[in-house]
Write an enzyme that holds these catalytic residues in place. Structure first.
Site, PDB file in Angstrom:
ATOM      1  CG  ASP A  39      -1.972   0.809   0.917  1.00 29.46           C
ATOM      2  OD1 ASP A  39      -3.277   0.604   0.924  1.00 29.46           O
ATOM      3  OD2 ASP A  39      -1.934   2.032   0.997  1.00 29.46           O
ATOM      4  CB  ILE A  40       0.711   4.232  -2.274  1.00 31.33           C
ATOM      5  CG1 ILE A  40       1.813   5.092  -2.731  1.00 31.33           C
ATOM      6  CG2 ILE A  40      -0.508   4.798  -1.946  1.00 31.33           C
ATOM      7  CD1 ILE A  40       1.397   5.858  -3.962  1.00 31.33           C
ATOM      8  CG  ASN A  97     -12.547  -0.941   3.751  1.00 29.31           C
ATOM      9  OD1 ASN A  97     -12.800  -1.164   4.793  1.00 29.31           O
ATOM     10  ND2 ASN A  97     -11.113  -0.292   3.491  1.00 29.31           N
ATOM     11  CD  GLU A 105     -10.454   6.721   0.183  1.00 26.16           C
ATOM     12  OE1 GLU A 105      -9.153   6.653   0.213  1.00 26.16           O
ATOM     13  OE2 GLU A 105     -10.765   7.889   0.422  1.00 26.16           O
ATOM     14  CG  HIS A 110      -8.659  -2.917  -2.703  1.00 27.71           C
ATOM     15  ND1 HIS A 110      -9.669  -2.221  -3.320  1.00 27.71           N
ATOM     16  CD2 HIS A 110      -8.726  -2.177  -1.344  1.00 27.71           C
ATOM     17  CE1 HIS A 110     -10.076  -1.265  -2.682  1.00 27.71           C
ATOM     18  NE2 HIS A 110      -9.483  -1.065  -1.446  1.00 27.71           N
TER      19      HIS A 110
END
Ligand code: 5GP
Length: 131
Positions: A39-40, A97, A105, A110
């Site tokens: 994850d960024i 999510n 988002e 994912h």
């Protein structure tokens, strides 16, 4: 901004671009069914994302319409990533999510893998008290 998980798949979403190699990502795992990358904006010591190769907006979409092979391949990939990262013995957390209330988002399914530290109780204290 949370997405609407009932909308059709958008081929221009950021994870579709990552899958096509149009945007760089730090690869953790790659096979026929799934791709995993860091994850960024990590929210824990370990924060890895696993996505199916197929065009699925969310867990809802995937669980309803993916083939048995796709589902098995994706679920196995999540397990492999966690195992290869040494997360099994200390423990880890999975999260997906979905939509507005889930604060999704990116409109490509994912699963978040969190680990590498104690992650605390799953539910916010004010709700945990009601249990
Ligand atoms: P969501 O809220 O949809 O469950 O999580 C989206 C996740 O994707 C966030 O944790 C966010 O940091 C991560 N993310 C968003 N854009 C990028 C990107 O371009 N590259 C990577 N590696 N992660 C991203």
């Amino acid at each position: 901004m949370p997405i609407d998980p009932t909308l059709p798949y958008d081929d221009n979403n950021i994870f579709a671009k990552i899958l096509r190699g149009e945007i760089p990502s730090k690869t953790v795992y790659d096979d026929e069914w799934a791709y995993a990358f860091e994850d960024i904006n990590p929210q824990a010591e370990t924060h890895t994302l696993v996505i199916p190769k197929g065009r699925y907006v969310s867990w809802d979409d995937f669980s309803a319409t993916a083939s048995a092979d796709e589902i098995a391949g994706f679920v196995r990939a999540v397990g492999i990533v966690a195992r290869e990262k040494g997360l099994v013995e200390p423990g880890y957390r999975l999260m997906a999510n979905i939509g507005r209330n889930g604060h999704q988002e990116v409109p490509h399914l994912h699963v978040h893998i969190f680990g590498g530290q104690k992650l605390g109780p799953m539910i916010a204290p004010e709700f945990a008290k009601r249990g």
